[in-house]
Motif scaffolding. Structure first.
Motif, PDB file in Angstrom:
ATOM      1  N   GLU A   1      -2.335  -8.500  16.183  1.00  0.00           N
ATOM      2  CA  GLU A   1      -1.673  -8.252  14.897  1.00  0.00           C
ATOM      3  C   GLU A   1      -1.715  -6.771  14.517  1.00  0.00           C
ATOM      4  OE1 GLU A   1      -1.713 -12.638  12.872  1.00  0.00           O
ATOM      5  OE2 GLU A   1      -3.111 -11.198  12.026  1.00  0.00           O
ATOM      6  N   GLU A   2      -2.796  -6.098  14.913  1.00  0.00           N
ATOM      7  CA  GLU A   2      -2.877  -4.656  14.625  1.00  0.00           C
ATOM      8  C   GLU A   2      -1.746  -3.896  15.318  1.00  0.00           C
ATOM      9  OE1 GLU A   2      -4.913  -3.080  12.549  1.00  0.00           O
ATOM     10  OE2 GLU A   2      -5.806  -4.964  12.000  1.00  0.00           O
ATOM     11  N   ALA A   3      -1.295  -4.405  16.445  1.00  0.00           N
ATOM     12  CA  ALA A   3      -0.249  -3.702  17.202  1.00  0.00           C
ATOM     13  C   ALA A   3       0.975  -3.432  16.319  1.00  0.00           C
ATOM     14  CB  ALA A   3       0.149  -4.515  18.428  1.00  0.00           C
TER      15      ALA A   3
ATOM     16  N   GLU B   1      -1.895  -9.780   6.482  1.00  0.00           N
ATOM     17  CA  GLU B   1      -2.679  -9.914   7.721  1.00  0.00           C
ATOM     18  C   GLU B   1      -4.041  -9.232   7.596  1.00  0.00           C
ATOM     19  OE1 GLU B   1       1.124 -10.355  10.766  1.00  0.00           O
ATOM     20  OE2 GLU B   1       0.110  -8.422  10.633  1.00  0.00           O
ATOM     21  N   GLU B   2      -4.071  -8.083   6.911  1.00  0.00           N
ATOM     22  CA  GLU B   2      -5.371  -7.406   6.739  1.00  0.00           C
ATOM     23  C   GLU B   2      -6.312  -8.243   5.881  1.00  0.00           C
ATOM     24  OE1 GLU B   2      -5.859  -5.438   8.867  1.00  0.00           O
ATOM     25  OE2 GLU B   2      -4.860  -3.504   8.733  1.00  0.00           O
ATOM     26  N   LEU B   3      -5.774  -8.906   4.869  1.00  0.00           N
ATOM     27  CA  LEU B   3      -6.621  -9.804   4.055  1.00  0.00           C
ATOM     28  C   LEU B   3      -7.149 -10.946   4.922  1.00  0.00           C
ATOM     29  CD1 LEU B   3      -4.529  -9.929   0.772  1.00  0.00           C
ATOM     30  CD2 LEU B   3      -6.926  -9.251   0.916  1.00  0.00           C
ATOM     31  N   LYS B   4      -6.286 -11.465   5.772  1.00  0.00           N
ATOM     32  CA  LYS B   4      -6.704 -12.547   6.677  1.00  0.00           C
ATOM     33  C   LYS B   4      -7.806 -12.048   7.620  1.00  0.00           C
ATOM     34  CE  LYS B   4      -4.064 -13.749  10.174  1.00  0.00           C
ATOM     35  NZ  LYS B   4      -2.941 -14.281  10.961  1.00  0.00           N
ATOM     36  N   HIS B   5      -7.635 -10.827   8.146  1.00  0.00           N
ATOM     37  CA  HIS B   5      -8.662 -10.275   9.049  1.00  0.00           C
ATOM     38  C   HIS B   5     -10.003 -10.154   8.316  1.00  0.00           C
ATOM     39  CE1 HIS B   5      -5.262  -8.123  11.511  1.00  0.00           C
ATOM     40  NE2 HIS B   5      -5.154  -9.432  11.492  1.00  0.00           N
ATOM     41  N   GLN B   6      -9.931  -9.715   7.067  1.00  0.00           N
ATOM     42  CA  GLN B   6     -11.180  -9.600   6.300  1.00  0.00           C
ATOM     43  C   GLN B   6     -11.849 -10.963   6.178  1.00  0.00           C
ATOM     44  OE1 GLN B   6      -9.951  -7.609   2.558  1.00  0.00           O
ATOM     45  NE2 GLN B   6     -11.509  -6.108   3.102  1.00  0.00           N
TER      46      GLN B   6
ATOM     47  N   LEU C   1     -13.538  -1.700   6.546  1.00  0.00           N
ATOM     48  CA  LEU C   1     -12.429  -0.738   6.666  1.00  0.00           C
ATOM     49  C   LEU C   1     -11.109  -1.359   6.216  1.00  0.00           C
ATOM     50  CD1 LEU C   1     -13.388   0.843  10.103  1.00  0.00           C
ATOM     51  CD2 LEU C   1     -13.325   2.017   7.894  1.00  0.00           C
ATOM     52  N   GLU C   2     -10.998  -2.669   6.364  1.00  0.00           N
ATOM     53  CA  GLU C   2      -9.726  -3.283   5.996  1.00  0.00           C
ATOM     54  C   GLU C   2      -9.515  -3.338   4.478  1.00  0.00           C
ATOM     55  OE1 GLU C   2      -9.750  -6.580   8.688  1.00  0.00           O
ATOM     56  OE2 GLU C   2      -8.669  -5.408  10.158  1.00  0.00           O
ATOM     57  N   GLU C   3     -10.572  -3.073   3.742  1.00  0.00           N
ATOM     58  CA  GLU C   3     -10.433  -3.032   2.281  1.00  0.00           C
ATOM     59  C   GLU C   3      -9.423  -1.942   1.867  1.00  0.00           C
ATOM     60  OE1 GLU C   3     -12.140  -5.267   0.414  1.00  0.00           O
ATOM     61  OE2 GLU C   3     -11.434  -4.522  -1.518  1.00  0.00           O
TER      62      GLU C   3
ATOM     63  N   HIS D   1      -7.121 -11.322  19.357  1.00  0.00           N
ATOM     64  CA  HIS D   1      -6.177 -11.706  18.307  1.00  0.00           C
ATOM     65  C   HIS D   1      -6.102 -10.665  17.199  1.00  0.00           C
ATOM     66  CE1 HIS D   1      -6.320 -15.482  20.482  1.00  0.00           C
ATOM     67  NE2 HIS D   1      -5.154 -15.721  19.916  1.00  0.00           N
ATOM     68  N   HIS D   2      -7.208  -9.997  16.954  1.00  0.00           N
ATOM     69  CA  HIS D   2      -7.162  -8.916  15.960  1.00  0.00           C
ATOM     70  C   HIS D   2      -6.184  -7.846  16.433  1.00  0.00           C
ATOM     71  CE1 HIS D   2      -9.220  -5.537  13.536  1.00  0.00           C
ATOM     72  NE2 HIS D   2      -8.417  -6.204  12.757  1.00  0.00           N
ATOM     73  N   TRP D   3      -6.358  -7.409  17.681  1.00  0.00           N
ATOM     74  CA  TRP D   3      -5.473  -6.365  18.206  1.00  0.00           C
ATOM     75  C   TRP D   3      -4.001  -6.820  18.195  1.00  0.00           C
ATOM     76  CZ3 TRP D   3      -3.299  -2.087  18.767  1.00  0.00           C
ATOM     77  CH2 TRP D   3      -2.307  -1.890  19.732  1.00  0.00           C
TER      78      TRP D   3
HETATM   79 FE   LIG Z   1      -7.071  -5.720  10.793  1.00  0.00          FE
END
Ligand SMILES: [Fe+2]
Ligand SMILES: [Fe+2]
Length: 307
Positions: free
Chosen positions: A192-194, A107-112, A75-77, A188-190
Motif C-alpha cells: 500500500e505504501e507503494a 490506509e495510513e489510519l488502517k496501518h496504525q 510516524l503514520e500519525e 502488505h504494508h509496502w
Molecule cells: Fe503506512
C-alpha cells in the motif's frame, strides 16, 4: 503543469487491487511464535553483539521488532495529517486527486491500527511489558509545522524505505528463519505504501511547479526532520534497553551496555534513515523533482551511516 489526473486514477486502481483487511493479516486472537526472530538482522543488528547469549539475541530482536511496529504507528500519525491536508486542498477541486489522497489517508489510519494490534498481541505474549514512546501526537504536530513540501520529501523517504525493509526480510540467508507473520505484515504494508510514494511525488511536483523557489527551504526542513527523527529513535532505544534488561533478568556492565547501545544506535539510524537515503528510487525521484534536492540528500547521507 501536465494534467496528472490519470496518474492519480492509476494510484486508486492499484490501491484497490492490493487492498487488505487487518483481520486477514493479524486476527485478534493471534499468538506470536516467540521461538523465531521477527525482523532481519540487517535491521536489528543483534547477532554480532558478543556479550549476549543466543537466547538474549533472540529476545532483543523481538523487542526491536515490536518497537519497529510501534515506530511506524508513531510516524503514520503525521502521514495521516499530511494526506488529509493535501486531500482537503482538492475539495471542490479535482475529485480524482482528492479520492486518491483520501484513500492514502485512510490506509495510513488502517496501518496504525494494524501496528497497534501487533504491539498489543506482542505484549500479551512477551515476558515483560515493553516500554514504548507515547508522544506521537506532539511529534506529528511538530512535523506538520513544516511546509508541505518539506514533509512530502521526508515522507517519500520514509515510505520508500518500507520497500527496503521488506526486501531485507526476503533475503535467501534469512527468509526461512524469520517469522512468516511479521514478514507478511511488512509485505502488505509496502504494497500500500507503494501508491503513497507515487502520490508524495505527484503532490511535491504540484507544489514545485507553482513555486520552484521553495525547494531549498524544504530541503533544510527535510534535514531538520531527519535530525529530529534521530532523537526519537534514540529515545525509543533507551526504552528498548530498559525492557531488555528486565526481560533478560540481568544488569549489564558499563562495557556491555556500551556494546549493546552502539550496535543498536547504528542499526536504528541506518535502518530508519540511512537505508532510505540509499534507495535508488528515492534518489531518482528526488532528482526528477529537483537535481538540487538529490544533491542535498547525498550530502547528508554520510551522517546516517550511509556512505
Ligand atoms: Fe503506512
Ligand atoms: Fe504511507
Amino acid at each position: 503543469m501536465l494534467n496528472q489526473t490519470h496518474e492519480y486514477q492509476s494510484c486508486i486502481q492499484a490501491s484497490e487491487r492490493v487492498a487488505w483487511k487487518i483481520d486477514d493479516l493479524l486476527p485478534k486472537d493471534t499468538s506470536l511464535d516467540f521461538t523465531r526472530r521477527f525482523l532481519s538482522d540487517s535491521l536489528t543488528n543483534t547477532e554480532g553483539i558478543t556479550c549476549l547469549s543466543a537466547g538474549e539475541k533472540l529476545m532483543l530482536n523481538q523487542i526491536r521488532s515490536n518497537s519497529y511496529a510501534h515506530l511506524f504507528l508513531f510516524l503514520e500519525e503525521y502521514a495521516v495529517a499530511l494526506a488529509a491536508q493535501r486531500a482537503g486542498l482538492e475539495l471542490h477541486g479535482n475529485p480524482t486527486h482528492m479520492r486518491a489522497l483520501l484513500r492514502f489517508s485512510e490506509e495510513e489510519l488502517k496501518h496504525q491500527q494494524l501496528f497497534a494490534r501487533y504491539t498489543e498481541t506482542f505484549a500479551r505474549g512477551f515476558k515483560v511489558p515493553p516500554a514504548l514512546l507515547d508522544n506521537q501526537v506532539a511529534v506529528a504536530k511538530a512535523i506538520m509545522s513544516k511546509s508541505n513540501l518539506g514533509v512530502l520529501f521526508f515522507n517519500l523517504h520514509m515510505e520508500l524505505m518500507t520497500q527496503q525493509h521488506y526486501v531485507e526480510t526476503m533475503r535467501d540467508n534469512e527468509r526461512e528463519s524469520l517469522d512468516p507473520l511479521f514478514r507478511n505484515m511488512l509485505k502488505h504494508h509496502w504494497q500500500e505504501e507503494a501508491q503513497h510514494t507515487r502520490l508524495d511525488f505527484l503532490e511535491a511536483q504540484k507544489i514545485i511547479d507553482g513555486a520552484p523557489d521553495m525547494v531549498d527551504a524544504a530541503m533544510t526542513e527535510y534535514a531538520e526532520l531527519l535530525q529530529a527523527l534521530r532523537g526519537t529513535l534514540n529515545a525509543q532505544l533507551q526504552l528498548d534497553l530498559q525492557t531488555f534488561e528486565k526481560a533478560a533478568e540481568r544488569t549489564f556492565t558499563e562495557a556491555e551496555r556500551k556494546e549493546i547501545f552502539d550496535a543498536q544506535e547504528r542499526s536504528y539510524v541506518y535502518g530508519f534513515i540511512g537505508m532510505g537515503m540509499k534507495a535508488p528510487l528515492f534518489l531518482s525521484r528526488m532528482r526528477t523533482l529537483s537535481p538540487r534536492a538529490e544533491r542535498r540528500v547525498l550530502e547528508l547521507a554520510p551522517d546516517y551511516y550511509c556512505n
